[in-house]
Every structure is written in C-alpha cells, then in structure tokens.
Design a protein around this motif. Sequence first.
Motif, PDB file in Angstrom:
ATOM      1  N   ASP A   1       0.821  -1.211   0.000  1.00  0.00           N
ATOM      2  CA  ASP A   1       0.000   0.000   0.000  1.00  0.00           C
ATOM      3  C   ASP A   1       0.859   1.266   0.000  1.00  0.00           C
ATOM      4  O   ASP A   1       0.385   2.337  -0.364  1.00  0.00           O
ATOM      5  CB  ASP A   1      -0.930   0.018   1.212  1.00  0.00           C
ATOM      6  N   GLN A   2       2.114   1.147   0.405  1.00  0.00           N
ATOM      7  CA  GLN A   2       3.013   2.299   0.459  1.00  0.00           C
ATOM      8  C   GLN A   2       3.819   2.480  -0.830  1.00  0.00           C
ATOM      9  O   GLN A   2       4.686   3.334  -0.904  1.00  0.00           O
ATOM     10  CB  GLN A   2       3.974   2.153   1.644  1.00  0.00           C
ATOM     11  N   THR A   3       3.504   1.660  -1.848  1.00  0.00           N
ATOM     12  CA  THR A   3       4.274   1.682  -3.093  1.00  0.00           C
ATOM     13  C   THR A   3       3.556   2.465  -4.186  1.00  0.00           C
ATOM     14  O   THR A   3       2.386   2.237  -4.450  1.00  0.00           O
ATOM     15  CB  THR A   3       4.525   0.248  -3.601  1.00  0.00           C
TER      16      THR A   3
ATOM     17  N   ASP B   1      -1.634   2.774  -7.992  1.00  0.00           N
ATOM     18  CA  ASP B   1      -1.383   2.280  -6.640  1.00  0.00           C
ATOM     19  C   ASP B   1      -1.228   0.760  -6.667  1.00  0.00           C
ATOM     20  O   ASP B   1      -1.214   0.137  -7.728  1.00  0.00           O
ATOM     21  CB  ASP B   1      -2.475   2.732  -5.670  1.00  0.00           C
TER      22      ASP B   1
ATOM     23  N   LYS C   1       3.272   8.067  -0.113  1.00  0.00           N
ATOM     24  CA  LYS C   1       3.948   6.806  -0.485  1.00  0.00           C
ATOM     25  C   LYS C   1       5.412   6.888  -0.051  1.00  0.00           C
ATOM     26  O   LYS C   1       6.028   7.953  -0.088  1.00  0.00           O
ATOM     27  CB  LYS C   1       3.879   6.552  -1.986  1.00  0.00           C
ATOM     28  N   THR C   2       5.973   5.750   0.355  1.00  0.00           N
ATOM     29  CA  THR C   2       7.367   5.722   0.789  1.00  0.00           C
ATOM     30  C   THR C   2       8.247   4.905  -0.152  1.00  0.00           C
ATOM     31  O   THR C   2       9.473   4.949  -0.038  1.00  0.00           O
ATOM     32  CB  THR C   2       7.483   5.134   2.198  1.00  0.00           C
ATOM     33  N   GLU C   3       7.654   4.161  -1.063  1.00  0.00           N
ATOM     34  CA  GLU C   3       8.391   3.320  -2.006  1.00  0.00           C
ATOM     35  C   GLU C   3       7.923   3.635  -3.423  1.00  0.00           C
ATOM     36  O   GLU C   3       6.799   4.088  -3.624  1.00  0.00           O
ATOM     37  CB  GLU C   3       8.122   1.828  -1.733  1.00  0.00           C
TER      38      GLU C   3
END
Length: 74
Positions: A14-16, A34, A69-71
Amino acid sequence: MNCTQNRKIEQVTDQTLVIGMDIAKQKHFAAMVDARGRELKKRFPVFQSRAGFEQFYSLIQEAMRELGKTEVIV
C-alpha cells in the motif's frame, strides 16, 4: 532482478507508488498507479534527455509526498 513472479508481486504494498512506462525512441509515456492498479496520475510524457529525466524524478518525488507513499517501482 532474479525473482519469481510472486516475489515481484509481494514487493508492491500500500506504500508503493507503481509507475508504468511505454518506452519509445525520444518521448516515453508514464502513468502512476497504486498497489491495486487504480490510476493516480494519468499518462504523461517523459522526454529522453537530462531535463526530461529531472522533470520525471521531480514528478515522482512530488507524487510520493502528495500521496503519502514511501516506495516507488518503475
């Protein structure tokens, strides 16, 4: 990357932020989705030049901030 298909899929969370690209000779097109494949940013041109890459990189950073997002996977 030497992974099985399942390992590749597991990399997307979910963070990608997933970026798909249609590669061409001078002008490529990219879109951001997403983890579930929902479109986050409609397709946009990426020019094959240093300036084009820098603009593309800036768009990625901006989208990551806006969307939390972190990735990123291109």
